[in-house]
Design a protein around this motif. Sequence first.
Motif, PDB file in Angstrom:
ATOM      1  N   VAL A 161      19.800  19.681  24.373  1.00 31.89           N
ATOM      2  CA  VAL A 161      20.610  19.318  25.538  1.00 31.89           C
ATOM      3  C   VAL A 161      21.048  20.609  26.210  1.00 31.89           C
ATOM      4  O   VAL A 161      21.610  21.499  25.563  1.00 31.89           O
ATOM      5  N   GLY A 162      20.755  20.698  27.496  1.00 31.91           N
ATOM      6  CA  GLY A 162      21.091  21.933  28.195  1.00 31.91           C
ATOM      7  C   GLY A 162      21.948  21.693  29.416  1.00 31.91           C
ATOM      8  O   GLY A 162      22.158  20.554  29.827  1.00 31.91           O
ATOM      9  N   GLY A 163      22.444  22.791  30.000  1.00 31.33           N
ATOM     10  CA  GLY A 163      23.165  22.700  31.270  1.00 31.33           C
ATOM     11  C   GLY A 163      24.645  22.405  31.086  1.00 31.33           C
ATOM     12  O   GLY A 163      25.248  22.766  30.076  1.00 31.33           O
ATOM     13  N   CYS A 164      25.212  21.721  32.070  1.00 33.19           N
ATOM     14  CA  CYS A 164      26.673  21.632  32.178  1.00 33.19           C
ATOM     15  C   CYS A 164      27.338  20.829  31.061  1.00 33.19           C
ATOM     16  O   CYS A 164      28.448  21.155  30.651  1.00 33.19           O
ATOM     17  N   VAL A 165      26.682  19.780  30.548  1.00 31.13           N
ATOM     18  CA  VAL A 165      27.308  19.032  29.451  1.00 31.13           C
ATOM     19  C   VAL A 165      27.334  19.891  28.193  1.00 31.13           C
ATOM     20  O   VAL A 165      28.343  19.951  27.476  1.00 31.13           O
ATOM     21  N   ILE A 216       9.357  17.233  21.563  1.00 32.97           N
ATOM     22  CA  ILE A 216      10.594  17.921  21.948  1.00 32.97           C
ATOM     23  C   ILE A 216      11.163  17.213  23.175  1.00 32.97           C
ATOM     24  O   ILE A 216      10.501  17.117  24.208  1.00 32.97           O
ATOM     25  N   LEU A 217      12.387  16.697  23.020  1.00 32.51           N
ATOM     26  CA  LEU A 217      13.032  16.045  24.172  1.00 32.51           C
ATOM     27  C   LEU A 217      14.082  16.993  24.717  1.00 32.51           C
ATOM     28  O   LEU A 217      14.969  17.434  23.982  1.00 32.51           O
ATOM     29  N   ILE A 218      13.961  17.309  25.992  1.00 30.87           N
ATOM     30  CA  ILE A 218      14.941  18.218  26.608  1.00 30.87           C
ATOM     31  C   ILE A 218      15.707  17.443  27.679  1.00 30.87           C
ATOM     32  O   ILE A 218      15.105  16.849  28.573  1.00 30.87           O
ATOM     33  N   PHE A 219      17.026  17.455  27.554  1.00 27.53           N
ATOM     34  CA  PHE A 219      17.867  16.799  28.567  1.00 27.53           C
ATOM     35  C   PHE A 219      18.631  17.902  29.288  1.00 27.53           C
ATOM     36  O   PHE A 219      19.356  18.672  28.657  1.00 27.53           O
ATOM     37  N   TYR A 220      18.451  17.956  30.601  1.00 38.34           N
ATOM     38  CA  TYR A 220      19.176  18.984  31.362  1.00 38.34           C
ATOM     39  C   TYR A 220      20.244  18.262  32.182  1.00 38.34           C
ATOM     40  O   TYR A 220      19.935  17.382  32.978  1.00 38.34           O
ATOM     41  N   ILE A 233      10.950  16.711  29.703  1.00 39.91           N
ATOM     42  CA  ILE A 233      12.266  17.077  30.261  1.00 39.91           C
ATOM     43  C   ILE A 233      12.803  15.966  31.129  1.00 39.91           C
ATOM     44  O   ILE A 233      12.082  15.434  31.981  1.00 39.91           O
ATOM     45  N   GLU A 234      14.061  15.664  30.924  1.00 46.59           N
ATOM     46  CA  GLU A 234      14.731  14.710  31.811  1.00 46.59           C
ATOM     47  C   GLU A 234      15.896  15.451  32.465  1.00 46.59           C
ATOM     48  O   GLU A 234      16.661  16.126  31.769  1.00 46.59           O
ATOM     49  N   VAL A 235      16.017  15.298  33.780  1.00 46.76           N
ATOM     50  CA  VAL A 235      17.037  16.096  34.467  1.00 46.76           C
ATOM     51  C   VAL A 235      18.037  15.200  35.190  1.00 46.76           C
ATOM     52  O   VAL A 235      17.679  14.177  35.754  1.00 46.76           O
ATOM     53  N   TYR A 236      19.294  15.582  35.107  1.00 48.62           N
ATOM     54  CA  TYR A 236      20.390  14.838  35.739  1.00 48.62           C
ATOM     55  C   TYR A 236      21.110  15.776  36.705  1.00 48.62           C
ATOM     56  O   TYR A 236      21.161  16.985  36.469  1.00 48.62           O
ATOM     57  N   GLY A 237      21.699  15.193  37.765  1.00 49.78           N
ATOM     58  CA  GLY A 237      22.628  15.975  38.585  1.00 49.78           C
ATOM     59  C   GLY A 237      22.036  16.625  39.811  1.00 49.78           C
ATOM     60  O   GLY A 237      21.139  16.082  40.450  1.00 49.78           O
ATOM     61  N   CYS A 238      22.506  17.824  40.080  1.00 50.84           N
ATOM     62  CA  CYS A 238      22.321  18.456  41.385  1.00 50.84           C
ATOM     63  C   CYS A 238      20.936  19.091  41.538  1.00 50.84           C
ATOM     64  O   CYS A 238      20.136  19.145  40.605  1.00 50.84           O
ATOM     65  N   GLN A 239      20.699  19.617  42.731  1.00 47.27           N
ATOM     66  CA  GLN A 239      19.413  20.258  43.033  1.00 47.27           C
ATOM     67  C   GLN A 239      19.194  21.497  42.173  1.00 47.27           C
ATOM     68  O   GLN A 239      18.062  21.826  41.837  1.00 47.27           O
ATOM     69  N   MET A 240      20.289  22.165  41.810  1.00 47.03           N
ATOM     70  CA  MET A 240      20.100  23.348  40.975  1.00 47.03           C
ATOM     71  C   MET A 240      19.592  22.945  39.591  1.00 47.03           C
ATOM     72  O   MET A 240      18.805  23.676  38.979  1.00 47.03           O
ATOM     73  N   ASN A 241      20.019  21.785  39.124  1.00 45.89           N
ATOM     74  CA  ASN A 241      19.492  21.315  37.841  1.00 45.89           C
ATOM     75  C   ASN A 241      18.006  21.021  37.948  1.00 45.89           C
ATOM     76  O   ASN A 241      17.253  21.268  37.012  1.00 45.89           O
ATOM     77  N   VAL A 242      17.576  20.508  39.095  1.00 40.34           N
ATOM     78  CA  VAL A 242      16.141  20.244  39.297  1.00 40.34           C
ATOM     79  C   VAL A 242      15.381  21.575  39.247  1.00 40.34           C
ATOM     80  O   VAL A 242      14.338  21.696  38.605  1.00 40.34           O
ATOM     81  N   TYR A 243      15.945  22.573  39.912  1.00 41.21           N
ATOM     82  CA  TYR A 243      15.323  23.908  39.899  1.00 41.21           C
ATOM     83  C   TYR A 243      15.274  24.452  38.464  1.00 41.21           C
ATOM     84  O   TYR A 243      14.230  24.894  37.987  1.00 41.21           O
ATOM     85  N   ASP A 244      16.419  24.405  37.772  1.00 42.78           N
ATOM     86  CA  ASP A 244      16.474  24.929  36.397  1.00 42.78           C
ATOM     87  C   ASP A 244      15.450  24.223  35.511  1.00 42.78           C
ATOM     88  O   ASP A 244      14.767  24.867  34.710  1.00 42.78           O
ATOM     89  N   ALA A 245      15.341  22.899  35.667  1.00 39.91           N
ATOM     90  CA  ALA A 245      14.403  22.147  34.816  1.00 39.91           C
ATOM     91  C   ALA A 245      12.971  22.608  35.082  1.00 39.91           C
ATOM     92  O   ALA A 245      12.169  22.721  34.149  1.00 39.91           O
ATOM     93  N   SER A 246      12.660  22.930  36.344  1.00 38.85           N
ATOM     94  CA  SER A 246      11.289  23.385  36.624  1.00 38.85           C
ATOM     95  C   SER A 246      11.059  24.765  36.013  1.00 38.85           C
ATOM     96  O   SER A 246       9.970  25.079  35.544  1.00 38.85           O
TER      97      SER A 246
END
Length: 445
Positions: free
Chosen positions: A75-79, A42-46, A7-20
């Motif tokens: 690809v997950g999250g806001c994008v 499996i590559l996950i981009f949050y 998992i690779e995570v971009y952006g805010c603290q909530m994205n860090v939480y979601d990725a965990s």
Amino acid sequence: MAYKFYIEVYGCQMNVYDASRIADIMSTTGFIRTMEASEADILIFYTCNIREKAVNKLFSRIGALKKQKTTVVAVGGCVAQGEGEAIFKRNNINISFGSQMYHELPQYVNSVIENKADKILSLNLNHDTNEQGAKFECLPKRQTSSYSEFVTIQEGCNNFCTYCVVPYTRGCEYSRPVADVLSEIKGLLASGTKEIILIGQNVNSYDGEAPYINIGQTRGTWSLDRLILEISNLNGLKRLRYTTSHPKDLSINLMKVHSQIPVLTPFVHVPVQSGNDRILRIMNRKHTALEYVEKLQQFKAICPTIQFSSDFIVGFPTETEDEFYDTIRLAQRVKYTTSYSFKYSRRKDTPADKMEGQIPEDIKENRLKILQTSLLKDQINHNKAIIGTTQEVLFDKAGKKKSQYIGKNIYLQSVIVESDDNLIGNFRNVFIESARENCVFGKLM
Ligand code: 5AD
Ligand code: SF4
């Protein structure tokens, strides 16, 4: 064969939480986490799409990684939420999932692996019949914990600032039930977590009682201050913070808990964005510059140790030079400990994107430099002000030089010390000896 995910995570603290939490649900459904993209099936981009820069960075990274032989790209999250179907035109993406749908990711991944589907789009944001929060009921217990952990207590936003994508990507305001939040925090504290950071897009609108709130519905009787009082009674907690607050929801009771609860840090992130009333109005911020400043003054009167940080946007459509200088004046009046400032970035489908009077890039650039120079002066002064004092520091990383460790005091100032012992994850008292722009130096007591 067990498939490995990265998992690779971009952006805010909530994205860090979601990725965990994504890692939690993947690990409990038969997948194995790897920290090396090159090993992953499996590559996950949050992702984050709050500003254009974040989106560009993401797609160039996916482009670079897709050359590997990878089974699934998700690809997950806001994008994901922002791009919709169009995302499949890019980079061999197989799965695109919104931030309310990540509890179903293992299912989607299995469908792709088993060749039942090649492209899966799973977005679920509907302000009328939303299922915000449904994911929390499906997630397993937290599988890992560290000395410092984020805990989402609130998600989404009903404020619709005219420049911002969050209400469209995260959905409407939802508060997690109090019992859920307390149970997650108790679990973390029992496994050794010392610092909890409560997070929400609009964390001080927390009302904890109505699980599915739609716009216009009345609020429950819970509030962030009541939740903080409950959390502060839990054993093992050493430090408590929360972010991000909207100025309009900064209540007197919340100010009061800061003077009552020793573990609650006297430091609040209260974004103002602009110091000009006309700009604040067309940003739909719901307060004037004076109302904001008076609220912070009231906070200081109730809790004299309180300090603030803020976000700023320069070059909002039609912003004049004079109006920009109102922002400088407001910042100079408040004297923030730290700040984050950005050039206005046009976001598709937001009201500000359609406004006339977009400001040229070079003017935005220039205003940003002027603002940052001014903000930095206050930051340095705050750093200098703690020279000669003893600060309690939670260490979170190694420094650049050998035996250097970096941690944060209650005001989130970066404190650097030398030590032969590994300090990461520990609280230590530090005597501050000198200050720079972005950090202070000290010695262990
Ligand atoms: N352009 C620039 N900055 C933005 N922010 C949100 N949307 C935009 C935008 N379109 C900033 C705000 C917010 C922070 C998280 O990001 O300052 O508080
Ligand atoms: Fe975006 Fe405004 Fe909501 Fe913050 S309050 S998330 S800036 S819409």
